[in-house]
Write a protein that holds these residues in place. Sequence first.
Motif, short mmCIF file in Angstrom:
data_model
loop_
_atom_site.label_atom_id
_atom_site.label_comp_id
_atom_site.label_asym_id
_atom_site.label_seq_id
_atom_site.Cartn_x
_atom_site.Cartn_y
_atom_site.Cartn_z
N LEU A 65 -2.67 -0.57 9.26
CA LEU A 65 -2.85 0.80 8.76
C LEU A 65 -1.70 1.70 9.21
CD1 LEU A 65 -6.71 1.20 9.36
CD2 LEU A 65 -5.52 0.47 7.27
N ASP A 66 -1.31 1.57 10.48
CA ASP A 66 -0.16 2.36 10.98
C ASP A 66 1.11 1.99 10.21
OD1 ASP A 66 -1.76 3.57 12.84
OD2 ASP A 66 -1.05 2.37 14.54
N GLY A 67 1.24 0.71 9.92
CA GLY A 67 2.43 0.24 9.19
C GLY A 67 2.54 0.89 7.82
N ALA A 68 1.43 0.93 7.10
CA ALA A 68 1.44 1.51 5.75
C ALA A 68 1.81 2.99 5.81
CB ALA A 68 0.08 1.32 5.08
N ARG A 69 1.23 3.70 6.78
CA ARG A 69 1.53 5.13 6.90
C ARG A 69 2.99 5.35 7.29
NH1 ARG A 69 -4.16 5.63 8.07
NH2 ARG A 69 -3.93 4.87 10.18
N PHE A 70 3.49 4.47 8.17
CA PHE A 70 4.89 4.55 8.59
C PHE A 70 5.83 4.36 7.40
CE2 PHE A 70 8.59 1.88 9.54
CZ PHE A 70 9.34 2.76 10.30
N TYR A 71 5.58 3.33 6.59
CA TYR A 71 6.48 3.06 5.44
C TYR A 71 6.46 4.22 4.45
CZ TYR A 71 6.96 -1.90 6.84
OH TYR A 71 7.24 -3.06 7.50
N GLU A 72 5.27 4.81 4.26
CA GLU A 72 5.20 5.92 3.32
C GLU A 72 5.98 7.12 3.85
OE1 GLU A 72 1.22 7.15 2.23
OE2 GLU A 72 2.00 8.57 0.76
N ARG A 73 5.81 7.41 5.15
CA ARG A 73 6.58 8.52 5.75
C ARG A 73 8.08 8.23 5.67
NH1 ARG A 73 2.77 8.28 9.94
NH2 ARG A 73 4.25 7.19 11.27
N LEU A 74 8.45 6.97 5.89
CA LEU A 74 9.86 6.58 5.85
C LEU A 74 10.46 6.87 4.47
CD1 LEU A 74 11.35 3.32 7.31
CD2 LEU A 74 12.06 4.17 5.11
N ALA A 75 9.74 6.52 3.40
CA ALA A 75 10.25 6.77 2.04
C ALA A 75 10.45 8.26 1.84
CB ALA A 75 9.28 6.21 1.00
N ARG A 76 9.50 9.05 2.31
CA ARG A 76 9.62 10.50 2.11
C ARG A 76 10.77 11.07 2.95
NH1 ARG A 76 5.70 11.37 -1.31
NH2 ARG A 76 3.80 10.11 -1.15
N ALA A 77 10.94 10.56 4.18
CA ALA A 77 12.04 11.04 5.03
C ALA A 77 13.39 10.64 4.43
CB ALA A 77 11.89 10.47 6.44
N TRP A 78 13.44 9.45 3.85
CA TRP A 78 14.71 8.99 3.25
C TRP A 78 15.06 9.87 2.06
CZ3 TRP A 78 16.44 6.13 -1.23
CH2 TRP A 78 17.72 5.57 -1.09
N GLU A 79 14.06 10.25 1.30
CA GLU A 79 14.30 11.15 0.16
C GLU A 79 14.93 12.46 0.65
OE1 GLU A 79 10.87 12.15 -2.21
OE2 GLU A 79 12.06 13.42 -3.54
N VAL A 80 14.36 13.01 1.72
CA VAL A 80 14.89 14.28 2.26
C VAL A 80 16.33 14.10 2.71
CG1 VAL A 80 14.67 15.92 4.17
CG2 VAL A 80 12.62 15.14 2.95
N LEU A 81 16.59 13.01 3.45
CA LEU A 81 17.94 12.79 3.98
C LEU A 81 18.94 12.55 2.86
CD1 LEU A 81 17.12 10.65 7.12
CD2 LEU A 81 18.09 12.95 7.09
N MET A 82 18.54 11.80 1.84
CA MET A 82 19.45 11.51 0.73
C MET A 82 19.74 12.78 -0.07
SD MET A 82 20.37 8.46 1.15
CE MET A 82 21.19 7.87 -0.33
N THR A 83 18.73 13.63 -0.19
CA THR A 83 18.93 14.90 -0.90
C THR A 83 19.91 15.77 -0.12
OG1 THR A 83 16.65 14.70 -1.59
CG2 THR A 83 17.71 16.80 -2.04
N ALA A 114 0.84 -1.21 0.00
CA ALA A 114 0.00 0.00 0.00
C ALA A 114 0.87 1.25 0.00
CB ALA A 114 -0.92 -0.01 1.22
N ALA A 115 1.93 1.25 0.84
CA ALA A 115 2.82 2.42 0.90
C ALA A 115 3.48 2.65 -0.45
CB ALA A 115 3.87 2.22 1.99
N PHE A 116 3.90 1.56 -1.09
CA PHE A 116 4.53 1.65 -2.41
C PHE A 116 3.58 2.30 -3.42
CE2 PHE A 116 5.02 -0.34 -6.61
CZ PHE A 116 6.34 -0.01 -6.93
#
Length: 372
Positions: free
Chosen positions: A343-361, A105-107
Amino acid sequence: VNDQDLLKFHREIVAIPSESHREKALCDFLERWLAEHGAVPVRAGNNVYAVAGERGPLLCFNSHFDTVDAAAGWTRPPHEPAVEGGRVFGLGSNDAKASVAAMTAAFLRWRESAATAGIRLVLALVCEEETGGEGAELLVPELVRRGLKPDAAVVGEPTGLEVAVAQKGLLIVEVERKGRACHAAHAKALGVRNPIVDLAADLLALGKVDLGPPHPLLGEATMEPTVLAAGSARNSVPGEATCILDLRTNPDRSHEDLVARLRKTGAQIRVVSDRLRPYAIEAIAPIVGAARRARPEASLIGSRGVSDLVFFAAAGVPTVKVGPGRTERSHTADEFVLESEILDGARFYERLARAWEVLMTEERHGAALGSW
Ligand SMILES: [Zn+2]
């Protein structure tokens, strides 16, 4: 994929039996379902993966959709998911189909904005985790071959969304003593050494080997004799005696080093398996930072259980293990997961992808400034 779609998808994948080595039907379903939701799934055996995003570093979401066989004591049909008071019962509901559903779902949610994202995401769902990781062991090198080596990975297993940053390794060795079989009544007169007695002495000596200092998150490395074999007749001295040792190892001591230390006792050691290496990731790694940003209250934990994380680690991919559900419920009768956990898991994974993008940038900008 809204929350109702996600919960329905989770029940559907729990309803399709997928005990290890019998995952084809579920893999077919996952492939079809991903395609129906706009992704482009690629099949590799009974593994399936899909990529989203056009450019930038690659983050992998990995989990396994095989299950163990149903334990004794189920009070309900293991393959007919039932929802009661927010709990979803079913074999594999928690380990690890909750992670599979949440990551998928997060993907798909992340994918909607993938065209403008500065990272790519690969969803990698694998078979045969429960029997030793043959699925991921095949898929990770396959991704590397296809130019899709992840720059970081998240392995979805039930950790209560705590972030596992260290994992024990598993080293299996066999100790062997050979002798000469003979009648028990004549052994002394013939001067025959009894391999059972020699093996017992080996085990005592091996028990004194220093396995290294305790790890701050993983505790002590351990060694347990688990399978002892010798003799078949009451009145014969056996020709050989063997014992399997199960070692749960820590990252600060390599398997080669441990085997050398065991051999130094003089015992005959045969390595049965050393491929499941211990692992630890630095807390400053961007993937750890992203997980903490996605869930600031999460603790960094060590994990005693072995998982597919080892195959990402072996390929040099910085990896954490984190997912919805509880490890204590895995492999139990009447296994369940909470709908809220999925449901919490899906939201967590989606936030994680966005946070990783910020950190990698930020990291790229930092590197650019550094070189400038
Ligand atoms: Zn699992």
